[in-house]
Motif scaffolding. Structure first.
Motif, PDB file in Angstrom:
ATOM      1  N   LYS A   1       0.738  -1.246  -0.084  1.00  0.00           N
ATOM      2  CA  LYS A   1       0.064  -0.110  -0.040  1.00  0.00           C
ATOM      3  C   LYS A   1       0.902   1.313   0.023  1.00  0.00           C
ATOM      4  CE  LYS A   1      -3.673   2.381   2.370  1.00  0.00           C
ATOM      5  NZ  LYS A   1      -2.977   3.825   2.858  1.00  0.00           N
ATOM      6  N   THR A   2       1.905   1.274   0.706  1.00  0.00           N
ATOM      7  CA  THR A   2       2.666   2.715   0.949  1.00  0.00           C
ATOM      8  C   THR A   2       3.958   2.447   0.176  1.00  0.00           C
ATOM      9  OG1 THR A   2       3.651   1.788   3.096  1.00  0.00           O
ATOM     10  CG2 THR A   2       1.602   3.116   3.034  1.00  0.00           C
TER      11      THR A   2
ATOM     12  N   VAL B   1       4.143   7.574   1.020  1.00  0.00           N
ATOM     13  CA  VAL B   1       2.548   7.927   0.393  1.00  0.00           C
ATOM     14  C   VAL B   1       1.871   6.808   0.109  1.00  0.00           C
ATOM     15  CG1 VAL B   1       3.766  10.016  -0.402  1.00  0.00           C
ATOM     16  CG2 VAL B   1       3.785   8.144  -1.761  1.00  0.00           C
ATOM     17  N   ASN B   2       0.744   6.730  -0.191  1.00  0.00           N
ATOM     18  CA  ASN B   2      -0.233   5.707  -0.487  1.00  0.00           C
ATOM     19  C   ASN B   2      -0.029   5.496  -2.107  1.00  0.00           C
ATOM     20  OD1 ASN B   2      -0.783   5.198   2.336  1.00  0.00           O
ATOM     21  ND2 ASN B   2      -2.738   6.297   2.187  1.00  0.00           N
ATOM     22  N   ARG B   3       1.107   4.733  -2.334  1.00  0.00           N
ATOM     23  CA  ARG B   3       1.182   4.617  -3.832  1.00  0.00           C
ATOM     24  C   ARG B   3       2.132   3.529  -3.940  1.00  0.00           C
ATOM     25  NH1 ARG B   3      -2.597   5.228  -7.442  1.00  0.00           N
ATOM     26  NH2 ARG B   3      -1.832   6.330  -9.463  1.00  0.00           N
TER      27      ARG B   3
ATOM     28  N   ASP C   1      -1.722  -0.526  -6.106  1.00  0.00           N
ATOM     29  CA  ASP C   1      -2.058   0.546  -7.053  1.00  0.00           C
ATOM     30  C   ASP C   1      -1.738   0.133  -8.461  1.00  0.00           C
ATOM     31  OD1 ASP C   1      -3.061   2.895  -5.443  1.00  0.00           O
ATOM     32  OD2 ASP C   1      -1.306   2.516  -4.653  1.00  0.00           O
TER      33      ASP C   1
ATOM     34  N   THR D   1      -4.454  -0.935 -11.257  1.00  0.00           N
ATOM     35  CA  THR D   1      -4.518  -0.253 -12.346  1.00  0.00           C
ATOM     36  C   THR D   1      -4.425  -1.274 -13.680  1.00  0.00           C
ATOM     37  OG1 THR D   1      -3.448   1.436 -11.483  1.00  0.00           O
ATOM     38  CG2 THR D   1      -3.092   1.354 -14.103  1.00  0.00           C
TER      39      THR D   1
ATOM     40  N   VAL E   1       2.436   4.798 -12.395  1.00  0.00           N
ATOM     41  CA  VAL E   1       2.186   4.464 -11.037  1.00  0.00           C
ATOM     42  C   VAL E   1       3.505   4.918 -10.155  1.00  0.00           C
ATOM     43  CG1 VAL E   1       1.522   3.225  -9.200  1.00  0.00           C
ATOM     44  CG2 VAL E   1       0.398   3.382 -11.278  1.00  0.00           C
ATOM     45  N   THR E   2       4.641   4.205 -10.763  1.00  0.00           N
ATOM     46  CA  THR E   2       5.895   4.166  -9.996  1.00  0.00           C
ATOM     47  C   THR E   2       6.441   5.803 -10.069  1.00  0.00           C
ATOM     48  OG1 THR E   2       6.990   3.433 -11.957  1.00  0.00           O
ATOM     49  CG2 THR E   2       6.499   1.979 -10.243  1.00  0.00           C
TER      50      THR E   2
ATOM     51  N   GLN F   1       4.669   8.451 -10.193  1.00  0.00           N
ATOM     52  CA  GLN F   1       3.859   9.350  -9.242  1.00  0.00           C
ATOM     53  C   GLN F   1       4.520   9.128  -7.779  1.00  0.00           C
ATOM     54  OE1 GLN F   1       0.009   7.791 -10.005  1.00  0.00           O
ATOM     55  NE2 GLN F   1      -0.506   9.471 -11.282  1.00  0.00           N
ATOM     56  N   ALA F   2       4.803   7.872  -7.407  1.00  0.00           N
ATOM     57  CA  ALA F   2       5.744   7.649  -6.269  1.00  0.00           C
ATOM     58  C   ALA F   2       6.827   8.394  -5.722  1.00  0.00           C
ATOM     59  CB  ALA F   2       5.642   6.246  -5.688  1.00  0.00           C
TER      60      ALA F   2
ATOM     61  N   SER G   1       6.346  12.240  -5.409  1.00  0.00           N
ATOM     62  CA  SER G   1       6.228  12.662  -4.227  1.00  0.00           C
ATOM     63  C   SER G   1       7.612  12.685  -3.389  1.00  0.00           C
ATOM     64  CB  SER G   1       5.100  11.627  -3.554  1.00  0.00           C
ATOM     65  OG  SER G   1       4.000  11.805  -4.147  1.00  0.00           O
TER      66      SER G   1
END
Length: 378
Positions: free
Chosen positions: A182-183, A202-204, A208, A212, A260-261, A263-264, A267
């Protein structure tokens, strides 16, 4: 009588635990973080004996263990919310890990929390996990004390203890990245000290990515597809999954994984503000296989280190932290003076990012003295 220290890392994907620790060698095992409830013990129902155990929690039985997939029905869910640590499922998974350790008492149990939730949930988790557990098969296990640490902190301890950083200078600035189900967690350290204000989560996470891809598959086959475990296995083994008996290549979804990666990592980059002063990056965690390419792409000039069996990195470090905690507690009984500890990050007056020792003294890293575990008394 010898002191028993054990560690459990109840992740959203897998529950990892230590079975034995001798001369620096920590033996670990794991099972899926799935717990299926019923009104009675059904672990020996039709279908043959499976490697699971039913543990009673709050009036229900929760079946957990390596073969828990054989107990599932069409509906399955993992606890992916921020109150996961307060659920009956979390306690059931902890009880299952205690069952497979094959011990009757644990003097100190070390567990982990995501970086972003550590300060808020640490005291409650330590209190809730102390005491007697019913672990199935009419057995109970007494947990005398509990110590909670930030999850990547365990990985850092394990990696350092294994000599992963070699002869690197003691003041090197390191970035420890721990992608979970999750995190997406990270720690920034200078030498042996964590810098809390640059460390976060972060929750990514992996879930996720799996969701997706499942949505994309649903679009491609024109019906709902939710077999996240099949997608996870396909990605880990780099093999196509089967849908209606036909191979379905997951490589077609590489662009989704990258998004997705990224985006993490966005952050992380925002929190750090720059990485020119980071000397080394350490990648750990069960989701490292999905984030490796993105990290290399984002940080091409940084040395990237990986630990052997990354799925166990955190829990191995938890075990070492616990053993050091017990040694310091024993030593403190022979001294009248209490050693000075760093101030809490929330009360530190300095405007500079505060650093806490995590290698020389894991106890100071956790911010507590040997005799001050909240909510636990001998």
């Amino acid at each position: 009588m010898s002191t028993i220290v054990r560690a459990i890392d109840v992740g959203r994907g897998n529950t990892k635990f230590t079975k034995q620790s001798t001369a620096g060698r920590v033996d670990c095992d794991h099972f899926p973080s799935l717990a299926f409830f019923s009104h009675a013990d059904k672990s020996n129902d039709i279908g043959g004996r499976r490697r699971t155990v039913s543990v009673p929690v709050d009036g229900l039985y929760y079946e957990v263990g390596p073969d828990v997939e054989l107990a599932t029905d069409r509906f399955r869910t993992r606890q992916l919310h921020d109150h996961y640590f307060e659920t009956p499922e979390y306690r059931a998974l902890t009880a299952g890990a205690l069952h497979y350790m094959k011990v009757d008492d644990v003097d100190l149990l070390v567990v982990g929390l995501p970086v972003a939730q550590f300060m808020a949930k640490r005291a409650a988790l330590e209190k809730n996990l102390a005491g007697e557990f019913q672990v199935g098969k009419k057995r109970t296990v007494l947990v005398k004390k509990v110590l909670a640490v930030a999850q990547p902190q365990g990985a850092l301890i394990a990696f350092t203890a294994a000599g992963g950083l070699g002869d690197s200078p003691s003041d090197n600035k390191k970035l420890v990245i721990d992608p979970g189900a999750k995190t997406f967690d990270w720690l920034v350290t200078r030498g042996t000290r964590v810098i809390p204000k640059l460390s976060d989560s972060v929750n990514r996470g992996v879930s996720d990515i799996l969701r997706t891809i499942a949505e994309a598959i649903s679009h491609d086959i024109e019906e709902d597809y939710r077999d996240l475990e099949a997608i996870d296995t396909g990605l880990r083994t780099n093999k196509p999954i089967k849908i209606y008996g036909k191979a379905h290549d997951l490589k077609r979804y590489d662009s989704l994984i990258q998004k997705v990666t990224d985006q993490a990592l966005d952050s992380l980059a925002e929190r750090l503000g720059g990485t020119h002063d980071v000397d080394q990056i350490v990648l750990v965690g069960g989701g490292s296989y999905l984030f490796r390419k993105a990290i290399k792409r984002r940080f091409p000039r940084h040395p990237l280190h990986e630990i052997e069996q990354p799925i166990y990195a955190n829990v191995r470090g938890f075990q070492l932290i616990g053993e050091e905690w017990m040694r310091e507690r024993k030593d403190s009984r022979h001294h009248t003076a209490t050693p000075a500890l760093p101030a809490s990050p929330s009360t530190a007056p300095s405007t500079q990012p505060k650093e806490m020792d995590v290698q020389i003294s894991p106890i100071q890293a956790a911010g507590m003295q040997p005799d001050s575990v909240p909510g636990n008394q001998s």
